[in-house]
Design a protein around this motif. Structure first.
Motif, mmCIF file in Angstrom:
data_model
loop_
_atom_site.group_PDB
_atom_site.id
_atom_site.type_symbol
_atom_site.label_atom_id
_atom_site.label_comp_id
_atom_site.label_asym_id
_atom_site.label_seq_id
_atom_site.Cartn_x
_atom_site.Cartn_y
_atom_site.Cartn_z
ATOM 1 N N PRO A 488 1.361 -0.654 6.153
ATOM 2 C CA PRO A 488 2.649 -1.130 6.685
ATOM 3 C C PRO A 488 2.667 -2.656 6.727
ATOM 4 C CG PRO A 488 1.700 0.587 8.087
ATOM 5 C CD PRO A 488 0.635 0.165 7.137
ATOM 6 N N THR A 549 6.631 4.749 6.011
ATOM 7 C CA THR A 549 6.827 3.320 6.210
ATOM 8 C C THR A 549 7.649 2.765 5.061
ATOM 9 O OG1 THR A 549 5.734 1.175 6.405
ATOM 10 C CG2 THR A 549 4.565 2.856 5.149
ATOM 11 N N ARG A 552 6.063 -1.763 2.890
ATOM 12 C CA ARG A 552 4.698 -1.305 2.641
ATOM 13 C C ARG A 552 4.121 -1.937 1.384
ATOM 14 N NH1 ARG A 552 8.398 3.034 1.414
ATOM 15 N NH2 ARG A 552 8.953 2.653 -0.753
#
Length: 562
Positions: A488, A549, A552
Motif C-alpha cells: 500500500p 488497496t 499500490r
C-alpha cells in the motif's frame, strides 16, 4: 424446473460440459451486488442480458426485478415482420437477454421472439451484412443461434449459422498468427493510427482498420468467442484451439500480473505502468469462460482465477467503477491521458462488459456434465446441477486453508464430481465425510464417481504456497496462492526493491530496500528500473492483497546481487 442441459445436438460439436443456466447459481458476492446496483435500472438493450443474469445470481426473485420488466416490454414491441425498432447490435443483445430469460423460466413463447427475428434476418440478410457489427463482432449472434438450434433442432437455424460463419471475420486466423511482442504504439504511432483510421472510415480492407482490430483487446476477446462458436458449429480443431493459442501469446507479451492484459484499448506490453482496461478485462473473462467449456480446458480456469481474485474486484473502489486500473499506481483513480482512443462511451462499456464477465464467471465456477458436475473455481455459492429429473445441489464454501463442498439431494444420487487441482497448490488433500480420497489426477482434475447422500461433505486442503515470480524489466512480484500481493502506498515509501518475501498464517511480509533511481510521471510510477542500486539494508513491510488497496505497488524492481 430449469432446463435440462443438452450436450450433443448434431451437427454441432458435442460439448463435454456446460455453464450453469440462469437461475442455477446463487452467490452472496459484495462485488456482484455493487455491480448489479449500478446497472439494475438500465434502459440500454446491450445491458439487459448481463444485468438479468446477474439478477439471477444475487437477487431472490429476478422475475420481479426492473430489468425483467424492461426486457418483457421490449420483446412485446417486436414488429409483425419480426424486427425491432433497434439497431442490429441492440436487437441481438435483446434476444440474448430473451434467451437468458428462457433459461430461467423455460417458457417456449420466448423462443418465438428469437425465431421470428431469425426469419426477418434471412429475408434482409444483405442489409444486415452491411453493418460492421456483425462482420467484426459475430460471436454474440453465433452463440445465440447455436443455443436456439440445440433446443429446437430446426435446420433453418443452421442455414443462418453457416451464413454468419462464412461471411464474417475469421478471428481464428488472427489469433493463430499473433506475433506482437511489444506495445503496438512501437509499430504504429498513435498519430499515424488515428489519422489512418479517420481516412479509411471503417473500410474492411483498410490497413489501419485491420491493424486496429487485430490489436484491440476487446475485439480480440470477442474474436476468441467467435472462433469457439465457429468451432462448435464446424468441429474445426483450428477454430476450437485458436483461443488458447491467442491467449498464450497475448498473456506472454501483454499480460498483466493481476490478470487480463495491460492495454488501454490497444495492446501495450507488460509494463505495470500501462493501463488495464475494464472493458477488455470483462470481455476476456467472458471469452475465457467460453474457452473453458472445451477439452482439457483447465488452462482457461487458471487464467480466470488470477482475474477473479485480483483484477476484477480491483475495478471497484468504494461505490465507483474504475474504467482503467494500473498494476503500479500512486492514486486510486489513475490518470488516463496517455491512453489511446478512449471513446466517450468507455465508462458505460466498462460496466456492461464487467457485468457480463462476472455473470459468465459465476456460471462457469461449477459446470454441468452429462454424468455429474465439475468444480472449477472455488467461489462461495450455491450451485444446482440437473441430474435427470432431479437437482444435485452443491454448496461451496471457502476458508483460510481450503474449501468445502456440501452435497444436497432428495434421494441418493450417483454422480461424478470433478475437482480442479489448482496449479498454485503443491499438495491438495481431498476428503469425503472425513475419509481421505486418493484419486488419480489427469489434466489437473481429480474425478471420482460415487452415490451421494444428502449432507455429504467434500473437504479440500490446499498448500497455499508463497511465490516470488519474475516480471517486466526483471521486476519481481509476490503471489500467495492465486492472490497477488501489493505494498500500500499510503504510509509507506513506494520506491522499494524486493529482496525476499515470507508468509505465516496471518500475513505476508517483504524485505525491501530503498531505490532512489525510480521516478514517477504524474501519479504513475515509471517502468521499474532494471536491477537498480539500493541505498540501505532491507526493511520489513507488510503486503496486502492487490484488490484491497487502490494505491499500490505490486511489481517491484529486483535487487542487484552483490
Amino acid at each position: 424446473m430449469p432446463l435440462k442441459p443438452i450436450f450433443d445436438k448434431a451437427p454441432l460439436t458435442a460439448m463435454n460440459c456446460q455453464p450453469l443456466r440462469a437461475g442455477l447459481v446463487r452467490m452472496d458476492s459484495a462485488a456482484m451486488k455493487k455491480l448489479y446496483a449500478m446497472t439494475a435500472n438500465t434502459n440500454a438493450p446491450a445491458d439487459l442480458e448481463g444485468t438479468f443474469r446477474l439478477a439471477c445470481i444475487v437477487t431472490p426473485k429476478p422475475s420481479e426485478e426492473p430489468v425483467t420488466a424492461k426486457l418483457r416490454a421490449l420483446l412485446l414491441s417486436q414488429r409483425e415482420d419480426g424486427s425491432f425498432a433497434l439497431s442490429f447490435k441492440d436487437s441481438v443483445m435483446l434476444l440474448r437477454a430473451a434467451w437468458a430469460l428462457y433459461e430461467y423460466e423455460g417458457r417456449k413463447p420466448l423462443l418465438e421472439h428469437i425465431a421470428r427475428w431469425c426469419a426477418f434476418a434471412v429475408q434482409h440478410w444483405d442489409d444486415l451484412m452491411a453493418d460492421q457489427d456483425i462482420y467484426v463482432f459475430s460471436a454474440d449472434l453465433l452463440e445465440l443461434l447455436e443455443n436456439l438450434y440445440r433446443v429446437t433442432g430446426k435446420t433453418a437455424v443452421l442455414t443462418l449459422c453457416e451464413r454468419v460463419a462464412n461471411q464474417t471475420m475469421s478471428w481464428s486466423g488472427v489469433l493463430n498468427t499473433l506475433s506482437s511482442q511489444r506495445p503496438t504504439s512501437k509499430a504504429v504511432t498513435r498519430e499515424e493510427l488515428s489519422g489512418g483510421l479517420a481516412r479509411e472510415q471503417g473500410s474492411q480492407e483498410g490497413y489501419y482498420t485491420q491493424f486496429y482490430r487485430a490489436n484491440h483487446a476487446e475485439s480480440l476477446a470477442d474474436g476468441a468467442r467467435s472462433a469457439m462458436a465457429r468451432g462448435w458449429y464446424s468441429g474445426s480443431a483450428t477454430e476450437l484451439n485458436a483461443t488458447r493459442i491467442g491467449w498464450e501469446r497475448l498473456s506472454r507479451h501483454h499480460g498483466a500480473i493481476c490478470g487480463g492484459l495491460t492495454s488501454d484499448e490497444m495492446l501495450e506490453g507488460t509494463s505495470p505502468s500501462a493501463a488495464v482496461s475494464t472493458v477488455a478485462l470483462g470481455a476476456w473473462a467472458e471469452a475465457l469462460c467460453t474457452a473453458a467449456m472445451g477439452d482439457h480446458a483447465m488452462w482457461a480456469f487458471e487464467a480466470l482465477e488470477r482475474m477473479a481474485f485480483n483484477a476484477m474486484p480491483a475495478t471497484l473502489v468504494g461505490d465507483k467503477l474504475l474504467a482503467f486500473q494500473r498494476v503500479n499506481t500512486l492514486v486510486a483513480d489513475p490518470d488516463t491521458a496517455d491512453c489511446l482512443n478512449v471513446t466517450p462511451d468507455h465508462a458505460a462499456r466498462a460496466l456492461n462488459r464487467l457485468v457480463r464477465g462476472y455473470a459468465a464467471l459465476a456460471s462457469s465456477a461449477v459446470t454441468a456434465w452429462a454424468d455429474g458436475a465439475g468444480v472449477n473455481l472455488y467461489m462461495p455459492g450455491r450451485y444446482a446441477i440437473p441430474m435427470g429429473d432431479e437437482l444435485l445441489m452443491l454448496t461451496v464454501g471457502a476458508n483460510a486453508t481450503g474449501a468445502s463442498i456440501t452435497i444436497h439431494c432428495k434421494q441418493p444420487t450417483e454422480a461424478t464430481i470433478r475437482l480442479r487441482m489448482p496449479a498454485w497448490s503443491r499438495n491438495t488433500d481431498v476428503a469425503v465425510n472425513g475419509a481421505d480420497i486418493q484419486g488419480e489426477v489427469m489434466h489437473s482434475v481429480m474425478a471420482f464417481n460415487r452415490t451421494w447422500h444428502d449432507g455429504d461433505v467434500i473437504e479440500l486442503t490446499f498448500e497455499q504456497t508463497l511465490t516470488v515470480a519474475d516480471g517486466h524489466h526483471q521486476g519481481r512480484y509476490v503471489l500467495r496462492g492465486p492472490v497477488l500481493m501489493a505494498l500500500p502506498v499510503k504510509g509507506n515509501p513506494w520506491q522499494r526493491a524486493l529482496v525476499s518475501a515470507e508468509a505465516d498464517e496471518h500475513r505476508v511480509i517483504a524485505n525491501m530496500c530503498a531505490v532512489k533511481a525510480w521516478k514517477a510521471k504524474s501519479d504513475v510510477p515509471a517502468d521499474v528500473p532494471v536491477l537498480p542500486d539500493t541505498a540501505d539494508e532491507p526493511q520489513v513491510f507488510a503486503l496486502t492483497p492487490y484488490a484491497r488497496t487502490a494505491e499500490r505497488i505490486a511489481l517491484f524492481p529486483g535487487r542487484k546481487k552483490a
